[in-house]
Structures are given as structure tokens and as C-alpha cells.
Design an enzyme around this catalytic site. Structure first.
Site, PDB file in Angstrom:
ATOM      1  N   LYS A  63      12.951  45.792  49.877  1.00  0.00           N
ATOM      2  CA  LYS A  63      11.775  46.447  50.464  1.00  0.00           C
ATOM      3  C   LYS A  63      11.028  45.487  51.384  1.00  0.00           C
ATOM      4  O   LYS A  63      10.580  45.865  52.473  1.00  0.00           O
ATOM      5  CB  LYS A  63      10.857  46.969  49.359  1.00  0.00           C
ATOM      6  CG  LYS A  63      11.417  48.167  48.603  1.00  0.00           C
ATOM      7  CD  LYS A  63      11.681  49.338  49.533  1.00  0.00           C
ATOM      8  CE  LYS A  63      12.173  50.565  48.793  1.00  0.00           C
ATOM      9  NZ  LYS A  63      12.477  51.680  49.721  1.00  0.00           N
ATOM     10  N   SER A  76       7.067  49.474  48.702  1.00  0.00           N
ATOM     11  CA  SER A  76       6.769  49.348  47.277  1.00  0.00           C
ATOM     12  C   SER A  76       5.786  48.210  47.034  1.00  0.00           C
ATOM     13  O   SER A  76       5.753  47.223  47.778  1.00  0.00           O
ATOM     14  CB  SER A  76       8.067  49.081  46.511  1.00  0.00           C
ATOM     15  OG  SER A  76       7.821  48.628  45.209  1.00  0.00           O
ATOM     16  N   LYS A  95      16.875  52.308  43.902  1.00  0.00           N
ATOM     17  CA  LYS A  95      15.476  52.040  43.572  1.00  0.00           C
ATOM     18  C   LYS A  95      15.198  51.447  42.197  1.00  0.00           C
ATOM     19  O   LYS A  95      14.040  51.247  41.848  1.00  0.00           O
ATOM     20  CB  LYS A  95      14.681  53.342  43.696  1.00  0.00           C
ATOM     21  CG  LYS A  95      15.141  54.428  42.726  1.00  0.00           C
ATOM     22  CD  LYS A  95      14.307  55.695  42.850  1.00  0.00           C
ATOM     23  CE  LYS A  95      14.707  56.718  41.802  1.00  0.00           C
ATOM     24  NZ  LYS A  95      13.856  57.917  41.847  1.00  0.00           N
ATOM     25  N   ASN A 133       3.580  53.316  41.102  1.00  0.00           N
ATOM     26  CA  ASN A 133       4.585  53.933  40.222  1.00  0.00           C
ATOM     27  C   ASN A 133       4.462  55.456  40.228  1.00  0.00           C
ATOM     28  O   ASN A 133       3.609  56.006  39.528  1.00  0.00           O
ATOM     29  CB  ASN A 133       4.436  53.385  38.801  1.00  0.00           C
ATOM     30  CG  ASN A 133       4.826  51.926  38.709  1.00  0.00           C
ATOM     31  OD1 ASN A 133       4.208  51.071  39.327  1.00  0.00           O
ATOM     32  ND2 ASN A 133       5.874  51.635  37.943  1.00  0.00           N
ATOM     33  N   ASP A 174      21.110  63.170  52.934  1.00  0.00           N
ATOM     34  CA  ASP A 174      21.100  62.653  51.558  1.00  0.00           C
ATOM     35  C   ASP A 174      22.533  62.640  51.052  1.00  0.00           C
ATOM     36  O   ASP A 174      23.242  63.654  51.160  1.00  0.00           O
ATOM     37  CB  ASP A 174      20.221  63.540  50.666  1.00  0.00           C
ATOM     38  CG  ASP A 174      19.881  62.890  49.330  1.00  0.00           C
ATOM     39  OD1 ASP A 174      20.819  62.445  48.639  1.00  0.00           O
ATOM     40  OD2 ASP A 174      18.696  62.835  48.975  1.00  0.00           O
ATOM     41  N   ASP A 219      10.779  42.184  35.887  1.00  0.00           N
ATOM     42  CA  ASP A 219       9.507  42.872  35.671  1.00  0.00           C
ATOM     43  C   ASP A 219       8.336  41.896  35.810  1.00  0.00           C
ATOM     44  O   ASP A 219       8.433  40.725  35.430  1.00  0.00           O
ATOM     45  CB  ASP A 219       9.464  43.501  34.274  1.00  0.00           C
ATOM     46  CG  ASP A 219      10.254  44.797  34.187  1.00  0.00           C
ATOM     47  OD1 ASP A 219      10.539  45.374  35.250  1.00  0.00           O
ATOM     48  OD2 ASP A 219      10.583  45.218  33.063  1.00  0.00           O
ATOM     49  N   TYR A 237      15.643  44.629  44.226  1.00  0.00           N
ATOM     50  CA  TYR A 237      15.062  45.850  44.806  1.00  0.00           C
ATOM     51  C   TYR A 237      13.834  45.512  45.641  1.00  0.00           C
ATOM     52  O   TYR A 237      13.700  45.944  46.792  1.00  0.00           O
ATOM     53  CB  TYR A 237      14.686  46.828  43.692  1.00  0.00           C
ATOM     54  CG  TYR A 237      13.743  47.916  44.148  1.00  0.00           C
ATOM     55  CD1 TYR A 237      14.194  48.968  44.930  1.00  0.00           C
ATOM     56  CD2 TYR A 237      12.385  47.878  43.806  1.00  0.00           C
ATOM     57  CE1 TYR A 237      13.317  49.965  45.370  1.00  0.00           C
ATOM     58  CE2 TYR A 237      11.515  48.863  44.236  1.00  0.00           C
ATOM     59  CZ  TYR A 237      11.983  49.904  45.012  1.00  0.00           C
ATOM     60  OH  TYR A 237      11.115  50.872  45.441  1.00  0.00           O
TER      61      TYR A 237
END
Length: 339
Positions: free
Chosen positions: A153, A124, A84, A178, A31, A298, A149
Site C-alpha cells: 500500500k 490503508s 488484503k 478497519n 474483477d 500486527d 500488505y
């Protein structure tokens, strides 16, 4: 058995590390601490009584990643290492493509060279874009995601599918919705850097007085109250699904091509305003908010059909929205006590 967990001090990663350790796995974490802090490592050890191996570097540094594989007999990987935030990805697209895809390819190069299988990918629900039918199951057609994003994925999934087919490897693509909440000990949870892009951390910080008001991005969606609808899943439930998926892969015979795909969610959609009211009820606090323009990237509504995960992994989400939101507030209080 040693499992490499990339991004293992991050939000979902740290909770999954706890579940892996509690299930008898040895864990090696890589990480770069771009979205986490070192104290999480100590807290993981306090929760589990076990200390994972930790390497603090960026996965794009191939020579350092090679040294990890030289030093440990890696039996599988759970890959969380990715930027993310949907909104941020629109502002910094090249950073997202570079970080999320190059790091994945570097790990797969090591898997290829060393003949390692058992790869779990943190995907996701954004790969579905705005689905035409709810709830979303694994047969729902993929669409071009609204956000960069989401595109990373979807590309990551395609890379892994090609990898599995070409080299006869076992992979599991976990498309979750979520994640919210924190560990019941309140010792690990989400640590957003700067202003949160996700709803629940913003709610949490507003309740704590860190933010003056919660911004609600749009109230003109065709939903129950005009605000966007999502499927909010408790992070510990989600972490347990990763362990179940890993065990399933490891039980299968080697040198076999396996491409598993699972939706991980509760099966219930909640609007932004419903989440705000649930947080207020669960924690007896008031959340001031203001309505803003819709945010680019969104979608309107997304919630899961997770029946396949229940059938094949013997897993399902068990924690209610309010109970998950209680843990969020306990985590915020823990963070306040550290300051």
C-alpha cells in the site's frame, strides 16, 4: 460518466459500486473473482436496479485491460484490486508484491496513454506502521509497515504520487482503517476465502458455528484489556467516502496536479475483546474464544483523526459499532440461507 472499479465485486468494491450507481455514475467492473463470487453482481443489480458492466479477468493481463479501455470511455478509476490479508502477506510476500503493484502499474499505463485523470486508490492505515501518537492524522509520519500488505500500500501510494506529478493528474489516496459490516439489504458483504484473517468475519463465522472458537492474537498489549485496538468503520459509510472523493476530483479543473490524502475512520479505537462483546450484545449470541500468541505483522493500536475528510469531502462516519455488527450477522444469515 463511466468509472472503472477494479476489484468491484469484492467487499469494499461492491459497496462502492452500489453508491456510484445510486449517484448516477456508469460503472465498469474488472474483477478476477479471486476474493468474490458472481452472485454479488446479480445482488448489486437487485439493490440498485442497474447492472454494471463486468469483465472477469486478472488485471495483470495487459492485453485484456487494454480492450476494456478501447471499449469504454473511462472518466476515472477506483482501484480496489489487491490481496488484503496482513497475516497471509507475511506467508506469501512475492504474490502480494506482484498482484498489488503490477495491476496498479498496468492501469496507470492506460491512464497515461489515454490522458485520463481522477484516480482513487484504496490505501490503508498500515502505511503509518505503529504511530507514536493517537489519533492518527494525515500529517502523521509514515513508517515502514509491519506487514508486506502494508508495504504494498505504501509503495502504491508512492507510485501514484510520482504518476500525478509527472503527468499532471488528479489522485486521491484513501487511507482507511478497519471496514466492517454489510449492506443493510444483507445482499452484499465480506466473503473471506478460507479461514478469515480479519477479526469480524472470524467472529461472524464463530457465531454461526463454522469455526469452533475465535482466536484472539495476543492479550499482553499495553491496552485497556491487553488486546489490540483498531478503528472499525462501517463499510457503507466508507463506500460513500469514495464517491465524495471522486466527485471532488472531477469538479477540479483538468490538467492540474492534485494529490489528496484522507484518513477514513470513526475516530474511536475498540479493542478485540470490546468488539467481541459488542457483537454478542448486538446479536444476542455468544462467541467462544481462546487467547493465542501474537501474530507477526500486527500492531498494537491504531485509530483515525478523520477531520480532514469531514472538512473537504463533507463526509464522516455515521454508524455505530453495534449497528454495523448487526448488519454483519444479517449477512451471515443470508449466506447460510444460500447453502
Amino acid at each position: 460518466m463511466a468509472i472503472l472499479v477494479t476489484g468491484g465485486l469484492g467487499y469494499i468494491g461492491s459497496h462502492t459500486v452500489v453508491e456510484l450507481l445510486n449517484n448516477g455514475f456508469d460503472v465498469v467492473i474488472v474483477d478476477d473473482l479471486s476474493n468474490s463470487e458472481r452472485f454479488i453482481l446479480k445482488n448489486i443489480e437487485e439493490i440498485t436496479g442497474k447492472k454494471p458492466v463486468f469483465y472477469p479477468f486478472d488485471l495483470k493481463r495487459k492485453e485484456l485491460l487494454n480492450q476494456v479501455f478501447e471499449a469504454h470511455q473511462i472518466d476515472g478509476c477506483i482501484n480496489f484490486a489487491a490481496y488484503k490479508a496482513v497475516g497471509e502477506s507475511q506467508e506469501k510476500p512475492i504474490d502480494y508484491y506482484e498482484n498489488n503493484l503490477f495491476s496498479l502499474i498496468n492501469i496507470l499505463q492506460e491512464f497515461k496513454a489515454r490522458d485520463i485523470s481522477n484516480f482513487i486508490f484504496s490505501s490503508s492505515c498500515t502505511v503509518y506502521g505503529q504511530a507514536d501518537v493517537m489519533p492518527i492524522d494525515e500529517n502523521t509520519p509514515l513508517k515502514m509497515p509491519e506487514s508486506v500488505y502494508g508495504k504494498t500500500k505504501q509503495m502504491g501510494e508512492e507510485i501514484l504520487i510520482d504518476f500525478a506529478k509527472a503527468y499532471q493528474r488528479k489522485i486521491s489516496l484513501l487511507r482507511y482503517f478497519n471496514p466492517i459490516g454489510a449492506h443493510p439489504t444483507a445482499k452484499i458483504g465480506e466473503l473471506p476465502v478460507g479461514v478469515p484473517y480479519n477479526l469480524v468475519p472470524y467472529v461472524m463465522q464463530t457465531a454461526a458455528g463454522v469455526r469452533e472458537k475465535l482466536n484472539i492474537w495476543g492479550n499482553d498489549y499495553p491496552t485497556v484489556d491487553g488486546t489490540a485496538v483498531r478503528d472499525y468503520i462501517y463499510v457503507v459509510d466508507l463506500a460513500k467516502a469514495h464517491v465524495a472523493a471522486l466527485k471532488r476530483l472531477m469538479e477540479m479543473e483538468p490538467e492540474k496536479t492534485v494529490i489528496d490524502t484522507y484518513n477514513l475512520g470513526t475516530g474511536k479505537g475498540s479493542s478485540v475483546l470490546e468488539v467481541v462483546k459488542a457483537f454478542e450484545r448486538a446479536n444476542n449470541v455468544e462467541i467462544p474464544y481462546q487467547i493465542c500468541e501474537r501474530r507477526e505483522g500486527d500492531i498494537t493500536i491504531a485509530y483515525a483523526n478523520a477531520d480532514k475528510a469531514e472538512r473537504e469531502l463533507n463526509w464522516k462516519s455515521e454508524t455505530s459499532l453495534e449497528d454495523a455488527l448487526k448488519t454483519t450477522w444479517e449477512w451471515q444469515k443470508y449466506l447460510d440461507s444460500r447453502n
